[in-house]
Design an enzyme around this catalytic site. Sequence first.
Site, PDB file in Angstrom:
ATOM      1  N   ARG A  87      -3.400   7.547  10.317  1.00 38.51           N
ATOM      2  CA  ARG A  87      -2.650   8.116   9.192  1.00 38.51           C
ATOM      3  C   ARG A  87      -1.833   9.318   9.635  1.00 38.51           C
ATOM      4  NH1 ARG A  87       0.022  10.013   6.017  1.00 38.51           N
ATOM      5  NH2 ARG A  87      -0.139  10.165   3.744  1.00 38.51           N
ATOM      6  N   GLU A 127      -5.092   0.848  11.433  1.00 39.88           N
ATOM      7  CA  GLU A 127      -5.378   1.516  10.159  1.00 39.88           C
ATOM      8  C   GLU A 127      -5.798   0.526   9.080  1.00 39.88           C
ATOM      9  OE1 GLU A 127      -3.118   4.514   6.953  1.00 39.88           O
ATOM     10  OE2 GLU A 127      -2.068   3.779   8.741  1.00 39.88           O
ATOM     11  N   HIS A 133     -12.624   8.076   6.194  1.00 41.53           N
ATOM     12  CA  HIS A 133     -12.619   8.395   4.766  1.00 41.53           C
ATOM     13  C   HIS A 133     -13.769   9.341   4.441  1.00 41.53           C
ATOM     14  CE1 HIS A 133     -11.629   7.074   0.491  1.00 41.53           C
ATOM     15  NE2 HIS A 133     -10.452   7.274   1.071  1.00 41.53           N
ATOM     16  N   GLY A 147     -13.096  14.102  -3.207  1.00 41.74           N
ATOM     17  CA  GLY A 147     -12.422  12.923  -2.687  1.00 41.74           C
ATOM     18  C   GLY A 147     -10.980  13.192  -2.340  1.00 41.74           C
ATOM     19  N   TYR A 154      -2.626  16.407  -4.496  1.00 39.23           N
ATOM     20  CA  TYR A 154      -4.074  16.578  -4.578  1.00 39.23           C
ATOM     21  C   TYR A 154      -4.456  18.021  -4.889  1.00 39.23           C
ATOM     22  CZ  TYR A 154      -5.446  11.949  -2.840  1.00 39.23           C
ATOM     23  OH  TYR A 154      -5.673  10.602  -2.702  1.00 39.23           O
ATOM     24  N   ASP A 164      -9.219  14.644  -9.275  1.00 42.92           N
ATOM     25  CA  ASP A 164     -10.367  14.235  -8.467  1.00 42.92           C
ATOM     26  C   ASP A 164     -11.594  14.980  -8.962  1.00 42.92           C
ATOM     27  OD1 ASP A 164     -11.969  13.399  -6.042  1.00 42.92           O
ATOM     28  OD2 ASP A 164      -9.984  12.768  -5.381  1.00 42.92           O
ATOM     29  N   TYR A 271      -9.568   2.516  -8.430  1.00 43.37           N
ATOM     30  CA  TYR A 271      -9.023   1.178  -8.196  1.00 43.37           C
ATOM     31  C   TYR A 271     -10.071   0.156  -8.633  1.00 43.37           C
ATOM     32  CZ  TYR A 271      -6.633   4.330  -4.965  1.00 43.37           C
ATOM     33  OH  TYR A 271      -5.974   5.404  -4.412  1.00 43.37           O
ATOM     34  N   PHE A 304      -0.009   4.303  -6.514  1.00 53.40           N
ATOM     35  CA  PHE A 304       0.968   3.338  -6.001  1.00 53.40           C
ATOM     36  C   PHE A 304       1.936   2.856  -7.076  1.00 53.40           C
ATOM     37  CE2 PHE A 304      -2.733   2.717  -3.135  1.00 53.40           C
ATOM     38  CZ  PHE A 304      -2.112   3.063  -1.943  1.00 53.40           C
ATOM     39  N   ILE A 315       4.271  -2.609  -2.369  1.00 53.68           N
ATOM     40  CA  ILE A 315       3.064  -1.827  -2.604  1.00 53.68           C
ATOM     41  C   ILE A 315       2.863  -1.509  -4.079  1.00 53.68           C
ATOM     42  CG2 ILE A 315       4.091   0.477  -2.343  1.00 53.68           C
ATOM     43  CD1 ILE A 315       0.784  -0.673  -0.761  1.00 53.68           C
ATOM     44  N   HIS A 355      -7.886   9.866  -9.298  1.00 52.74           N
ATOM     45  CA  HIS A 355      -8.495   9.539  -8.007  1.00 52.74           C
ATOM     46  C   HIS A 355      -9.997   9.804  -8.012  1.00 52.74           C
ATOM     47  CE1 HIS A 355      -8.773   9.900  -3.443  1.00 52.74           C
ATOM     48  NE2 HIS A 355      -8.111   8.768  -3.609  1.00 52.74           N
ATOM     49  N   GLU A 383     -17.343   6.148   5.392  1.00 48.90           N
ATOM     50  CA  GLU A 383     -17.526   6.811   4.098  1.00 48.90           C
ATOM     51  C   GLU A 383     -18.780   7.675   4.108  1.00 48.90           C
ATOM     52  OE1 GLU A 383     -15.379   6.448   1.652  1.00 48.90           O
ATOM     53  OE2 GLU A 383     -14.373   4.521   1.942  1.00 48.90           O
ATOM     54  N   LEU A 449      -7.063  -3.469   0.749  1.00 47.98           N
ATOM     55  CA  LEU A 449      -6.215  -2.432   0.159  1.00 47.98           C
ATOM     56  C   LEU A 449      -6.979  -1.598  -0.845  1.00 47.98           C
ATOM     57  CD1 LEU A 449      -2.978  -4.529  -0.364  1.00 47.98           C
ATOM     58  CD2 LEU A 449      -3.482  -2.949   1.494  1.00 47.98           C
TER      59      LEU A 449
END
Length: 449
Positions: A87, A127, A133, A147, A154, A164, A271, A304, A315, A355, A383, A449
């Site tokens: 990234r 990636e 993460h 997060g 952010y 978040d 998501y 997105f 995307i 988020h 994670e 994704l």
Amino acid sequence: MRLFKSASDLTHLNGIPLQADDVYTLHTAADYRSTLLTRIARAKHRIYLCSLYLQNDEAGAEILQALYDAKKARPELDIAVLVDWHRAQRGLIGAAKSGGNAAWYQEISKAHAYTVPLYGIPVQTRELFGVLHLKGFVIDDEVIYSGASLNNVYLHKQDKYRHDRYLLIHNKVLANSMVQFIREHLLSSAAVHRLDMPEIPATRSIRREIKQFRSKLKSARYDCNVVEQEHDRHGLSVTPLVGVGKNNPLNKVICQLLAASKTQITICTPYFNFPLAVTREINRALKRGVRICIIVGDKTANDFFIPPEEPFKVIAALPYLYEVNLRRFAKSHQAEITSQQLQLRLWKDDDNTYHLKGMWIDQDYALMTGNNLNPRAFRLDLENALLIHDPQHQLQQQRQDELSSIMEKTTVISHYRELEKNTDYPDPVRKLLGRLSGTRLDRLAYRVL
């Protein structure tokens, strides 16, 4: 460390004892930014920041400059910033090709006499198949967990924010455990390299090291340095968890928490794309009579999402894919929605984005995590999470205040038909989703994704 012995037994989790006064929850991104900057300026002996990315924008520059200022004020400070390897070396999605944030790190490094090391962590050779993460900042003996990554949205540096969760825990054992994990399992690897220095190796030249690194990460654990016999099972505690790949300890504890629920589950996810194992536990909990609340972002609050009047990008179909999932789930559980055993809430606040991740189980457990509770998080990314056990409900007011703050921007879905369907979507989205469904590529998209 033995984490559990049956599908719903949580008694073998090794927790670090906490004092209620040492746990504090923030509710806004702006407060999070100011708190982070204040803590960096006050740091006396260490600063460890672990984030998906530190962006080359105003908020990112503010954080990076604060780190250099802290190092200048106290040259003995132990500082390390960890970001995802891939990234950091690319531009934003849809932007022109560039050297990414790494080129900026090197430019800033040249302009300063003091060193702030920025490390790239390559969880996978590409990636698409896995990123760093891992969440959590350690400043002296305080852990700041969110997060959120580090950029304008952010940190609410400008007009828009990405909402978040933000948790502060002052606990030396927890802070030491997280720093030890970073040193022992991340920074010691031959696959990890500085990004603030010139001549960064090409990914293809360290492919072997990356594969060995990922293999070792699968067995990496936090060391809490707690003698089990001395731990009060009936007191407030926190357990740090980590995992990468299928069937990892964090995934298992997430499913175990759901299986252990007796009265109430609350889930936040940006998501809506649960792994099959999570969906199964949710369905089982509903059959047991557990009341469940799922808080998800409206598709327009997805990072997105692109308004229909703007040029379409592939995307931009993602928020619609998630809404298709949500509508399908709501339709299959309409009876539970009607009876109010299941509550689905959509978060929306103008053109800001959502988020939030995490779970609250009954009144006793709260999971703070960067895990999106989706197949990618369960299979590909590195994670972590902090599991708080609060059997005496000492943090009950903080819990209620945080959930009230989140729900303030939500609306309840009373029927699945309130959600749009494919025929309601803009033509480019509808056509793309049709092609994906026809070739079953939508299933692949849900996984990566």
